[in-house]
Design a protein around this motif. Structure first.
Motif, PDB file in Angstrom:
ATOM      1  N   ALA A  37       1.098  -1.812  -0.213  1.00 51.38           N
ATOM      2  CA  ALA A  37       0.091  -0.065  -0.311  1.00 51.38           C
ATOM      3  C   ALA A  37       1.026   1.172  -0.486  1.00 51.38           C
ATOM      4  O   ALA A  37       1.845   1.036   0.096  1.00 51.38           O
ATOM      5  N   GLY A  38       0.454   2.183  -0.296  1.00 47.02           N
ATOM      6  CA  GLY A  38       0.768   4.060  -0.584  1.00 47.02           C
ATOM      7  C   GLY A  38       0.757   4.216   1.278  1.00 47.02           C
ATOM      8  O   GLY A  38       0.641   4.050   2.206  1.00 47.02           O
ATOM      9  N   ALA A  39       0.688   5.781   0.732  1.00 42.44           N
ATOM     10  CA  ALA A  39       1.263   6.318   2.468  1.00 42.44           C
ATOM     11  C   ALA A  39       0.288   6.842   2.976  1.00 42.44           C
ATOM     12  O   ALA A  39      -1.046   6.074   2.508  1.00 42.44           O
ATOM     13  N   THR A  49       4.454  -3.438 -15.474  1.00 42.50           N
ATOM     14  CA  THR A  49       3.441  -2.797 -15.395  1.00 42.50           C
ATOM     15  C   THR A  49       2.642  -1.870 -14.925  1.00 42.50           C
ATOM     16  O   THR A  49       3.104  -1.407 -13.893  1.00 42.50           O
ATOM     17  N   GLY A  50       2.044  -0.752 -15.928  1.00 44.24           N
ATOM     18  CA  GLY A  50       1.601   0.397 -15.550  1.00 44.24           C
ATOM     19  C   GLY A  50      -0.299   0.322 -15.236  1.00 44.24           C
ATOM     20  O   GLY A  50      -0.359   0.132 -15.820  1.00 44.24           O
ATOM     21  N   VAL A  97       4.155  -4.512 -10.477  1.00 39.14           N
ATOM     22  CA  VAL A  97       2.489  -3.815 -10.821  1.00 39.14           C
ATOM     23  C   VAL A  97       3.016  -2.112 -10.368  1.00 39.14           C
ATOM     24  O   VAL A  97       3.202  -2.581  -9.413  1.00 39.14           O
ATOM     25  N   HIS A  98       3.280  -1.013 -11.196  1.00 42.05           N
ATOM     26  CA  HIS A  98       2.885   0.352 -10.672  1.00 42.05           C
ATOM     27  C   HIS A  98       2.016   0.668 -10.621  1.00 42.05           C
ATOM     28  O   HIS A  98       0.733   0.773 -11.729  1.00 42.05           O
ATOM     29  N   LEU A  99       0.805   0.074  -9.367  1.00 37.99           N
ATOM     30  CA  LEU A  99      -0.345   0.930  -9.557  1.00 37.99           C
ATOM     31  C   LEU A  99      -0.351   2.575  -9.458  1.00 37.99           C
ATOM     32  O   LEU A  99      -0.404   2.945  -8.216  1.00 37.99           O
ATOM     33  N   GLY A 141       2.755  -2.038  -6.317  1.00 37.89           N
ATOM     34  CA  GLY A 141       3.337  -0.711  -5.510  1.00 37.89           C
ATOM     35  C   GLY A 141       2.448  -0.164  -5.663  1.00 37.89           C
ATOM     36  O   GLY A 141       1.964   0.413  -7.039  1.00 37.89           O
ATOM     37  N   HIS A 142       1.578   0.668  -4.402  1.00 35.34           N
ATOM     38  CA  HIS A 142       1.002   1.256  -4.948  1.00 35.34           C
ATOM     39  C   HIS A 142       1.020   2.828  -4.497  1.00 35.34           C
ATOM     40  O   HIS A 142       1.682   2.701  -3.307  1.00 35.34           O
ATOM     41  N   ASP A 143       1.235   3.934  -5.036  1.00 34.46           N
ATOM     42  CA  ASP A 143       1.831   5.016  -4.541  1.00 34.46           C
ATOM     43  C   ASP A 143       3.109   5.004  -4.478  1.00 34.46           C
ATOM     44  O   ASP A 143       3.793   4.921  -4.743  1.00 34.46           O
TER      45      ASP A 143
END
Length: 501
Positions: free
Chosen positions: A8-10, A188-189, A101-103, A78-80
């Motif tokens: 998850a992201g920040a 993958t983006g 995967v760049h989410l 990976g998100h954010d």
């Protein structure tokens, strides 16, 4: 079996993935979470420094556990902010990773901290000025500073806020360190078009020659789009799960590298057969003069961007700009093209100054009627129009815009900038505005156009909308159809009628 490791992201943790993970499991995939220290993982110990390296080690530990347990094909998501520890871990375990995967995440580089990816420039300064400790999570109404909340229900936004955790400052300030091994892993983006550009816009940026994006045209890089904001795991978890399954199998759209045998989209011929006409070049400005001594009215064409500083030819020589300039010159107005310094999203101040200086030089030319000038903006040059909508001078007889960005996009982090035509149109008074709208415009840009038209109607601004049927962003060199040609003729006619009337 595919094993998805979700990061998850920040300010967030494994909880944001709940619904997406359930759908992935229904499709037969295994799901693991990288619970980052201080963000849903173990709490930091007394006096412990939690930084990016800490989170890289957290992800490495999950990769090693999967390798030891099942040996499944690992897809790291990976998100954010999460893309930073993902890349750091994948760089150390490149042979164990099938895909990254760049989410809705950027392209971090070696030596650059995660703070550089924060969209809001003022927020970056605020974070950088903090000495140590933690960054408090956003208040409910402050999440847009970190990414678009488009698509989030009220309940989802409440949950995002309630479960948010402080972000350890070291995770944002410590530079990412990569050896280069991760470059061998397929990528993958997943682009969330409510928050930033889609695939077609990326393709155009690659063709213009942005060196930072050149690697995206590699055959190992694929893309998907989701029509939502920055948190798709909360706004459309089922669609995200389907996208991740397709990504794991190698699906997605590929960008095309520049081909020397075929000109890129922005350098293809103008859709009208306009006769050649001599130009006069002075500094960053070209004049295409009509027949006769003058003085003549003038139309100044302002290109979009950002355009890399090294792009050649420069925008004033692009067929769309030269085509329009020659076309209006053939109908009795001076056509003006110019180069301005919009090389990055932080350059609007420079670009606006370049445009203002060019306009004054054009008005000072004795062959130009200084009291009859129109400004015509394109694409990412649209935000510069805000300066001219705000109390327009009497000599500005018309303002036109083709497929313009009329408010900063969420991912730009420029919400409080003066370059915001949606806000400025309330002060346009009786200035005539000609707006050329492409039917197949990207969702994020189309949304700014609709905002502008709503605000213009509220303040009774004088706006004429000309639609391009089935037209795309940059239709003048992409879509040489009869409908597009008719739209150009109508737009030029509408601008010149206001100049000469």
């Amino acid at each position: 079996m595919t094993v998805f490791i979700l990061v998850a992201g920040a300010f967030t943790g494994p909880h944001v993935w709940r619904d997406t993970a359930a759908r992935l499991a229904e499709e037969g995939a295994e799901v693991r979470f990288a619970a980052l220290t201080g963000l849903g993982g173990r709490p930091g110990g007394p006096g412990e420094t939690i930084d990016l390296e800490t989170h890289v080690e957290d992800v490495v530990a999950v990769i090693d556990a999967v390798t030891a347990d099942s040996g499944g094909e690992i897809v790291l998501v990976g998100h954010d902010y999460g893309i930073h520890p993902v890349l750091g871990a994948a760089d150390r375990r490149a042979r164990s990773i099938a895909r990254i995967v760049h989410l809705d995440a950027g392209m971090p580089r070696d030596g650059v901290p995660a703070l550089a990816a924060v969209p809001d420039p003022r927020l970056r300064v605020e974070v950088a000025e903090r000495a140590a400790g933690e960054l408090p999570p956003p208040a409910r109404d402050a999440w847009p500073r970190w990414g678009s909340t488009a698509g989030l229900s009220e309940a989802a936004l409440d949950g995002l806020t309630a479960l948010a955790a402080p972000q350890p400052l070291g995770t944002l300030l410590q530079p990412l360190r990569l050896t280069g091994a991760v470059a061998a892993v397929p990528v993958t983006g997943v682009l969330c078009t409510g928050n930033g550009p889609g695939v077609e816009m990326l393709q155009m940026m690659v063709e213009v020659g942005d060196p930072a994006l050149r690697a995206l045209a590699d055959a190992r890089v694929a893309f998907f789009e989701l029509p939502t904001g920055h948190w798709p795991m909360l706004s459309c978890p089922a669609a995200l799960a389907e996208t991740l399954i397709e990504a794991a199998s190698g699906g997605g759209r590929r960008l095309t590298a520049a081909d020397a045998s075929r000109p890129p989209a922005h350098l293809r011929p103008f859709l009208l057969d306009v006769p050649e006409r001599a130009r006069e070049r002075a500094g960053n400005t070209d004049l295409y003069l009509p027949d006769g001594p003058g003085p003549h009215p003038a139309v100044v064409f302002v290109h979009g961007g950002p355009v890399p500083a090294g792009a050649r030819p420069t925008p004033r020589d692009w067929p769309t700009l030269t085509g329009y300039a020659r076309h209006v010159a053939g109908q009795g107005a001076v056509g003006v093209t110019l180069d301005h310094r919009l090389h990055a999203l932080t350059d609007y101040e420079f670009a606006a100054g370049d445009v203002a200086d060019a306009v004054e030089r054009v008005r000072a030319d004795p062959r130009v009627d200084a009291d009859r000038v129109a400004l015509w903006f394109f694409s990412g040059g649209g935000p510069i129009a805000a300066d001219w909508l705000t109390g327009p001078p009497a000599w500005l007889r018309c303002l036109a815009a083709n497929y313009p960005v009329l408010a900063p996009l969420p991912a730009w982090g420029l919400a409080d900038t003066r370059f915001h035509p949606v806000r400025a149109v309330s002060r346009a008074g009786r200035l005539p505005i000609v707006l050329v709208r492409a039917e197949r415009e990207s969702a994020e840009i189309a949304a700014t156009v609709e905002e502008f038209l709503t605000e213009a109607a509220r303040h009774r601004a004088d706006v004429e909308v000309i639609d391009v049927p089935d037209g795309r962003h940059g239709f003048e060199t992409l879509d040489p159809t009869d409908g597009a040609r008719e739209a150009v003729h109508r737009a030029v006619g509408a601008v010149l009628a206001r100049l000469k009337g």
